[in-house]
Design a protein around this motif. Structure first.
Motif, PDB file in Angstrom:
ATOM      1  N   GLY A  85       0.815  -1.201   0.000  1.00  0.00           N
ATOM      2  CA  GLY A  85       0.000   0.000   0.000  1.00  0.00           C
ATOM      3  C   GLY A  85       0.855   1.260   0.000  1.00  0.00           C
ATOM      4  N   LEU A  86       1.970   1.237   0.739  1.00  0.00           N
ATOM      5  CA  LEU A  86       2.878   2.378   0.752  1.00  0.00           C
ATOM      6  C   LEU A  86       3.547   2.570  -0.612  1.00  0.00           C
ATOM      7  CD1 LEU A  86       4.626   1.927   4.233  1.00  0.00           C
ATOM      8  CD2 LEU A  86       2.733   3.451   3.642  1.00  0.00           C
ATOM      9  N   ASP A 133       1.041   4.109  -2.832  1.00  0.00           N
ATOM     10  CA  ASP A 133       0.797   5.493  -2.426  1.00  0.00           C
ATOM     11  C   ASP A 133       1.875   6.414  -2.989  1.00  0.00           C
ATOM     12  OD1 ASP A 133      -0.592   7.515  -0.754  1.00  0.00           O
ATOM     13  OD2 ASP A 133       1.292   7.533   0.346  1.00  0.00           O
ATOM     14  N   VAL A 134       3.136   6.008  -2.896  1.00  0.00           N
ATOM     15  CA  VAL A 134       4.226   6.802  -3.463  1.00  0.00           C
ATOM     16  C   VAL A 134       4.059   6.924  -4.967  1.00  0.00           C
ATOM     17  CG1 VAL A 134       6.710   6.855  -3.915  1.00  0.00           C
ATOM     18  CG2 VAL A 134       5.872   6.291  -1.631  1.00  0.00           C
ATOM     19  N   HIS A 135       3.705   5.825  -5.608  1.00  0.00           N
ATOM     20  CA  HIS A 135       3.518   5.820  -7.066  1.00  0.00           C
ATOM     21  C   HIS A 135       2.468   6.863  -7.472  1.00  0.00           C
ATOM     22  CE1 HIS A 135       3.542   3.883 -11.063  1.00  0.00           C
ATOM     23  NE2 HIS A 135       2.267   4.176 -11.085  1.00  0.00           N
ATOM     24  N   GLU A 136       1.366   6.878  -6.761  1.00  0.00           N
ATOM     25  CA  GLU A 136       0.298   7.821  -7.093  1.00  0.00           C
ATOM     26  C   GLU A 136       0.744   9.267  -6.900  1.00  0.00           C
ATOM     27  OE1 GLU A 136      -2.886   6.478  -4.607  1.00  0.00           O
ATOM     28  OE2 GLU A 136      -3.677   5.123  -6.154  1.00  0.00           O
ATOM     29  N   LYS A 137       1.453   9.540  -5.821  1.00  0.00           N
ATOM     30  CA  LYS A 137       1.860  10.904  -5.535  1.00  0.00           C
ATOM     31  C   LYS A 137       3.021  11.351  -6.429  1.00  0.00           C
ATOM     32  CE  LYS A 137       0.309  10.778  -0.725  1.00  0.00           C
ATOM     33  NZ  LYS A 137       0.716  10.736   0.710  1.00  0.00           N
ATOM     34  N   ASP A 145      -3.123   6.472 -11.051  1.00  0.00           N
ATOM     35  CA  ASP A 145      -3.813   5.540 -10.171  1.00  0.00           C
ATOM     36  C   ASP A 145      -2.929   4.323  -9.896  1.00  0.00           C
ATOM     37  OD1 ASP A 145      -5.595   3.979  -8.789  1.00  0.00           O
ATOM     38  OD2 ASP A 145      -7.037   3.764 -10.417  1.00  0.00           O
ATOM     39  N   THR A 155      -3.917   1.490  -8.471  1.00  0.00           N
ATOM     40  CA  THR A 155      -4.721   0.292  -8.224  1.00  0.00           C
ATOM     41  C   THR A 155      -4.131  -0.928  -8.918  1.00  0.00           C
ATOM     42  OG1 THR A 155      -6.731   1.611  -8.017  1.00  0.00           O
ATOM     43  CG2 THR A 155      -7.006  -0.740  -8.432  1.00  0.00           C
ATOM     44  N   ARG A 206      -0.901  -2.013  -7.192  1.00  0.00           N
ATOM     45  CA  ARG A 206      -1.176  -2.671  -5.907  1.00  0.00           C
ATOM     46  C   ARG A 206      -1.647  -4.106  -6.136  1.00  0.00           C
ATOM     47  NH1 ARG A 206      -4.287   0.757  -4.405  1.00  0.00           N
ATOM     48  NH2 ARG A 206      -3.068   1.981  -2.910  1.00  0.00           N
ATOM     49  N   GLU A 209       7.157   7.983   7.318  1.00  0.00           N
ATOM     50  CA  GLU A 209       6.339   8.349   6.175  1.00  0.00           C
ATOM     51  C   GLU A 209       7.033   7.961   4.875  1.00  0.00           C
ATOM     52  OE1 GLU A 209       3.228   9.590   6.217  1.00  0.00           O
ATOM     53  OE2 GLU A 209       3.320   9.323   8.395  1.00  0.00           O
TER      54      GLU A 209
END
Length: 244
Positions: free
Chosen positions: A121-122, A125-129, A134, A136, A139, A163
C-alpha cells in the motif's frame, strides 16, 4: 530477455504467435507485445493480427518497440494502424557491481522491503503521488505476485520519520543475467537528495546476490539523467500503445 519473456504476474501468460511474443492477462494486467521479429513484407499483417487478437479480448495493449527493432520504420506502421506513441522512454542498462557501491539513503531515511499488504500500500501510495497516476493496478499486481511467486519481485519503500517518500521495485528471472528496475519514484519534496540513487543501489545489491550481472530500466526523461550519472548506458527507446 524479451525472446525468453516470462509472465509478470500470476494471472498473465506469455504466448508466441509466429514472430511475435506477447503477454495477455485481465484488464488489470499489463497486456502487449513484448517482442517482434518482423520483416517489411509481413509487418503490417502481423500488426493487424495483434490488434484483432487483443480487440477480441476487449483489452487495450502496448507494443514494446525499441529503437533497434526491425523492420526500419515499424513505429510509423504502428501509428498508421492506430497506435499512439507514448512518452519517450529510454532503455538503459548498467552493471550491478558498479551500481551497488557507494549510494546510501540520506540522513533520516531508511529503506524497507515491502512484503505485505501494508507495505505494498505504501509503494502504491508513493507511485500515485510521484507520478500522478492511479496505483490500483500496481497494488493488485504486486500483491498477486508476492502471493504466487515472492522470489520474482522485490518492492522497496524509503521511509522518513515513518512516512513513505520514495519507492521502487525490481523483477527477477531465475538464471537470467539481467534484472529489471521498475517504478522508481520519489516525492517532489525529497528529490535531488539521494533517495532515488539509494533505491537503485539497494536493488543492485539484491540483484548481484541473485547472480545478475546487469540491471535494465525503461527510463523516463526525469530519471534518465540520474541513471546516466550513476553508470547506466542508453540502448534504445520505447513504447507504443493501442486502445484506451
Amino acid at each position: 530477455m524479451r525472446p525468453g519473456a516470462r509472465p509478470d504476474g500470476p494471472g498473465a501468460r506469455v504466448e508466441r504467435a509466429g514472430a511475435v511474443v506477447r503477454q495477455t492477462g485481465d484488464a488489470r494486467s499489463w497486456n502487449g507485445v513484448v517482442r517482434s521479429g518482423l520483416d517489411a513484407a509481413g509487418a503490417d499483417r502481423a500488426i493487424g493480427e495483434q490488434i484483432a487478437y487483443f480487440t477480441r479480448l476487449g483489452l487495450a495493449f502496448e507494443w514494446k518497440l525499441y529503437g533497434h527493432d526491425r523492420p526500419a520504420g515499424l513505429g510509423g506502421r504502428l501509428t498508421a494502424a492506430g497506435f499512439r506513441a507514448g512518452p519517450k522512454e529510454t532503455l538503459m542498462a548498467g552493471e550491478t557491481g558498479r551500481l551497488a557501491l557507494g549510494a546510501v539513503p540520506p540522513a533520516g531515511v531508511r529503506l524497507v522491503r515491502a512484503t505485505d499488504p501494508a507495505g505494498i500500500g505504501l509503494v502504491a501510495d508513493v507511485h500515485e503521488k510521484a507520478f500522478g497516476t492511479d496505483g490500483t493496478r500496481l497494488r493488485h499486481g504486486l500483491l498477486a505476485r508476492l502471493a504466487a511467486d515472492p522470489g520474482s519481485v522485490v518492492a522497496v519503500v524509503a521511509l522518513a520519520d515513518g512516512e513513505p517518500v520514495g519507492a521502487a521495485r525490481m523483477e527477477l528471472v531465475p538464471g537470467a543475467r539481467f534484472a529489471g528496475l521498475w517504478g522508481g519514484g520519489t516525492l517532489a519534496a525529497w528529490r535531488a537528495r539521494g533517495v532515488y540513487r539509494a533505491l537503485v543501489a539497494h536493488r543492485a545489491r539484491v540483484a548481484a546476490a541473485h547472480g545478475c550481472r546487469c540491471l535494465q530500466a525503461d527510463a523516463s526523461a526525469m530519471s534518465r539523467p540520474v541513471l546516466e550519472r550513476i553508470g547506466f548506458h542508453a540502448l534504445g527507446t520505447t513504447p507504443y500503445a493501442y486502445g484506451d
